[in-house]
Write a protein that holds these residues in place. Structure first.
Motif, PDB file in Angstrom:
ATOM      1  N   ASP A 272       0.848  -1.196   0.000  1.00  0.00           N
ATOM      2  CA  ASP A 272       0.000   0.000   0.000  1.00  0.00           C
ATOM      3  C   ASP A 272       0.879   1.240   0.000  1.00  0.00           C
ATOM      4  N   LEU A 273       0.814   2.004  -1.100  1.00  0.00           N
ATOM      5  CA  LEU A 273       1.516   3.282  -1.184  1.00  0.00           C
ATOM      6  C   LEU A 273       0.584   4.362  -0.649  1.00  0.00           C
ATOM      7  N   GLN A 274       0.937   4.935   0.502  1.00  0.00           N
ATOM      8  CA  GLN A 274       0.103   5.928   1.162  1.00  0.00           C
ATOM      9  C   GLN A 274       0.746   7.301   0.986  1.00  0.00           C
TER      10      GLN A 274
ATOM     11  N   ASP B 258      -4.489  14.431   4.597  1.00  0.00           N
ATOM     12  CA  ASP B 258      -5.158  13.582   3.622  1.00  0.00           C
ATOM     13  C   ASP B 258      -4.304  12.347   3.358  1.00  0.00           C
ATOM     14  N   VAL B 259      -4.878  11.362   2.661  1.00  0.00           N
ATOM     15  CA  VAL B 259      -4.120  10.166   2.310  1.00  0.00           C
ATOM     16  C   VAL B 259      -4.697   9.562   1.033  1.00  0.00           C
ATOM     17  N   LEU B 260      -3.806   9.252   0.116  1.00  0.00           N
ATOM     18  CA  LEU B 260      -4.144   8.565  -1.128  1.00  0.00           C
ATOM     19  C   LEU B 260      -3.602   7.138  -1.035  1.00  0.00           C
ATOM     20  N   HIS B 261      -4.510   6.158  -1.104  1.00  0.00           N
ATOM     21  CA  HIS B 261      -4.115   4.749  -1.048  1.00  0.00           C
ATOM     22  C   HIS B 261      -4.022   4.192  -2.465  1.00  0.00           C
TER      23      HIS B 261
ATOM     24  N   ARG C 159      -7.029  -1.489  -4.590  1.00  0.00           N
ATOM     25  CA  ARG C 159      -7.610  -0.349  -3.887  1.00  0.00           C
ATOM     26  C   ARG C 159      -6.964   0.937  -4.390  1.00  0.00           C
ATOM     27  N   LEU C 160      -7.822   1.882  -4.766  1.00  0.00           N
ATOM     28  CA  LEU C 160      -7.373   3.214  -5.160  1.00  0.00           C
ATOM     29  C   LEU C 160      -8.378   4.205  -4.579  1.00  0.00           C
ATOM     30  N   THR C 161      -8.058   4.746  -3.407  1.00  0.00           N
ATOM     31  CA  THR C 161      -8.980   5.620  -2.690  1.00  0.00           C
ATOM     32  C   THR C 161      -8.249   6.857  -2.191  1.00  0.00           C
ATOM     33  N   TYR C 162      -9.020   7.899  -1.918  1.00  0.00           N
ATOM     34  CA  TYR C 162      -8.463   9.153  -1.413  1.00  0.00           C
ATOM     35  C   TYR C 162      -9.367   9.665  -0.296  1.00  0.00           C
ATOM     36  N   GLU C 163      -8.778  10.045   0.825  1.00  0.00           N
ATOM     37  CA  GLU C 163      -9.508  10.561   1.967  1.00  0.00           C
ATOM     38  C   GLU C 163      -8.920  11.909   2.358  1.00  0.00           C
ATOM     39  N   ALA C 164      -9.806  12.885   2.583  1.00  0.00           N
ATOM     40  CA  ALA C 164      -9.342  14.228   2.922  1.00  0.00           C
ATOM     41  C   ALA C 164     -10.431  14.950   3.708  1.00  0.00           C
TER      42      ALA C 164
ATOM     43  N   LEU D  31     -13.178   9.197  -1.352  1.00  0.00           N
ATOM     44  CA  LEU D  31     -13.366   8.971  -2.788  1.00  0.00           C
ATOM     45  C   LEU D  31     -12.711   7.649  -3.160  1.00  0.00           C
ATOM     46  N   ALA D  32     -13.435   6.812  -3.883  1.00  0.00           N
ATOM     47  CA  ALA D  32     -12.910   5.516  -4.306  1.00  0.00           C
ATOM     48  C   ALA D  32     -12.992   5.413  -5.819  1.00  0.00           C
ATOM     49  N   ALA D  33     -11.858   5.176  -6.452  1.00  0.00           N
ATOM     50  CA  ALA D  33     -11.839   4.932  -7.892  1.00  0.00           C
ATOM     51  C   ALA D  33     -11.895   3.446  -8.194  1.00  0.00           C
TER      52      ALA D  33
END
Length: 579
Positions: free
Chosen positions: A227-229, A236-239, A283-288, A297-299
């Protein structure tokens, strides 16, 4: 030549005093291992950054010692010993310090007006301070402003130089080496805003009991996630998570040797497995944060449990597999496994943290399993989806409650399918009678029909002490199909007791029992109305901060909602590596 010698004699007392000063000043130096670098504050992997942190910290110390007596700003330069808040006239070294400050101007102190003269120092630190004193000597020689000194003072200075010559040479070499290593790290570092979090699961597992045990073998399975965070603001964090695995759930059989259409006993590391260790983005998600709210947000690979509270501590694991319960059923309520994929969610706090329910919030989310498919029956709004709403309540820091509603639609497949692997139709939890969308004839032919569902659930967690946690859930699901005999209702419930730090700090002993999703009196399904109970026990033993071993047993009664089928017992030894 005589003039130079005279100047050396003149400044010898200052040199000696400066040497004593460095000894006291270096005592106040902070331990280099306690410094926190900017890279660490940004969340960079500690393992990858440790050499750079050590190098930078050591170089900073050397520079600080070397410039201790040459600070020109008003904060670091003092002219009177009374400016030090931690030096009193009754101190045994007060007069010496007073002479060094007011006569020679050699003491700088710290910006907060402290001297810190009672701390230990290493020989390397003292050598660095001595080097700073030599710079002060050169300055005094050039200006020739010091008072007369004795030959004994000069001899003392010469002995100090000879004594620490080896340390000075060694320190000089270390600084050069550290500067070279720091430059190499800076030139080749991956990112100052991204850290890598990894998890590898090795699991030996087998199933026993009747025909099911005879038709399955012991297996050794794996799953790996990287997992690249990435954080752009620090909040914020982009997974971006890569996954690979070869895990496959056991197939259960009835007494006649036929396969039972059920997902009972499915283990967490078996969900969304690639099957052959091929790598994919799961998993490709972004939380802010936006104001007081938290946006999700989930792509790809989005799940309801990513953004909402499931109220199942010590059983739930947000990576779904490595450190919580063994099974998907014991990890979280089945209501959170309805739908998944791409979409958006919002968590808004209620109130300002005051009062008994001050930590309450409201959560809303929408996830679509076929959001990337542009065909008419798919897409973000016309394909399979699930919309969730949840009210979260906290009573102090010991009790958490939640009321959940999920409206879902599935064109084909299963009710309890997160869809995070890109394939609808698979079961994450529950029996086929509760899961399959369609009538019995469709089930026999393997054909499902579209259906919508309204699901209601409550969950609670109670922590009476730091050594005990009790949690549980109940969910009800009303499914409406488009064909004849497609409507049905399903139920599920469970209760878990966890003992954290059992036997050792970081260990967890957990026992969970309940009924996996089942349906009563569903037309055409043979009238099998037995409740499929699930009992699970596990003990997570922490070998180290990065390795845990979890043995556990799952006992399943009435598989497929039929008590005529033999009970199944699944035994697992799971080893989890985190890094």
């Amino acid at each position: 030549m005589s003039n130079l010698l005279w100047k050396c004699l003149v400044v010898s007392p200052a040199v000696l005093g400066a040497t004593l000063l460095v000894s006291a000043t270096a005592m106040a130096a902070p331990n280099p291992t306690t410094q926190v670098s900017a890279a660490k504050q940004l969340g960079v992997s500690e393992v990858a950054q440790q050499p750079e942190i050590l190098a930078q910290t050591t170089i900073d110390q050397v520079n600080r010692y070397s410039n201790e007596g040459n600070q020109g700003n008003s904060q670091s330069q003092v002219t009177s010993v009374s400016q030090f808040s931690d030096v009193q006239p009754t101190d045994w070294a007060f007069q010496a310090l007073q002479s060094l400050v007011e006569r020679y101007g050699c003491i700088a102190g710290y910006p907060n007006a402290t001297y810190r003269g009672n701390r230990a120092l290493t020989r390397y630190e003292f050598a660095a301070g001595l080097n700073a004193c030599l710079d002060r000597v050169n300055e005094l020689i050039a200006t020739a402003t010091a008072d007369l000194v004795t030959k004994q003072d000069l001899a003392t200075l010469q002995r100090l130089q000879e004594e620490f010559s080896a340390e000075l040479a060694t320190l000089r070499g270390r600084v050069d080496s550290l500067e070279a290593r720091t430059a190499e790290l800076e030139a080749n570092q991956f990112s100052t805003t991204t850290k890598l979090v990894g998890e590898a699961i090795f699991a030996v597992t087998d199933v026993f009991g009747g025909t099911t045990g005879d038709n399955n073998n012991t297996v050794f399975q794996d799953r790996v996630r990287l997992d690249l965070q990435t954080s752009f603001t620090g909040r914020d964090v982009l997974h971006t998570r890569l996954a690979a695995g070869n895990a496959t759930a056991f197939t259960q059989f009835d007494n006649a040797g036929g396969a039972i259409n059920t997902a009972e006993g499915t283990q967490t590391f078996e969900v969304s497995s690639t099957g052959n260790n091929s790598v994919r983005i799961d998993r490709l998600t972004y939380e802010a944060p936006i104001g007081p709210a938290q946006v999700y947000l989930a792509a790809s690979g989005g799940r309801h449990s990513h953004y909402t509270a499931v109220n199942n501590p010590y059983f739930f694991d947000n990576t779904d597999g490595g450190n919580g319960a063994l099974s998907t059923f014991a990890t979280e309520s089945p209501i959170y496994r309805i739908g998944g994929g791409a979409g958006i969610a919002l968590n808004v706090p209620l109130g300002k943290g005051q009062g008994i329910l001050g930590n309450s919030s409201i959560t809303a989310g929408y996830l679509a399993s076929q959001a990337n498919d542009p065909t008419l029956s798919s897409g973000l709004t016309n394909g399979d989806y699930a919309a969730l709403g949840q009210l979260n309540f906290s009573v102090g820091d010991r009790i958490a409650l939640a009321a959940t509603y999920v409206h879902g639609y599935s064109a084909s497949g299963a009710l309890f399918d997160s869809g995070t692997d890109g394939n609808t139709g698979g079961f994450d939890v529950g029996t086929g009678q509760a899961n399959f969308l369609g009538n019995a004839a469709g089930l026999a032919g393997g054909v499902a029909t579209p259906a919508s569902s309204n699901s209601y659930g409550v969950s609670a967690a109670f922590r009476p002490s730091d050594k005990l946690s009790i949690s549980g859930f109940v969910s009800y699901h009303d499914v409406t199909g488009v064909g004849a005999d497609d409507d049905y209702q399903a139920w599920s419930y469970g209760l878990g007791v966890a003992l954290p730090d059992f036997g050792k700090k970081g260990n967890v002993l957990g026992i969970f029992a309940g009924a996996e999703p089942y349906s009563f009196n569903r037309p055409g399904f043979g009238g099998n109305n037995d409740i499929p109970y699930h009992v699970e026990g596990f003990y997570k033993y922490r070998v180290s901060d990065n390795i845990s071993v979890t043995p556990g047993v799952i006992w399943l009664t009435s598989p497929g909602q039929n008590s005529d089928n033999d009970d199944a017992i699944i035994g697992t030894l799971r080893t989890t590596f985190t890094f």
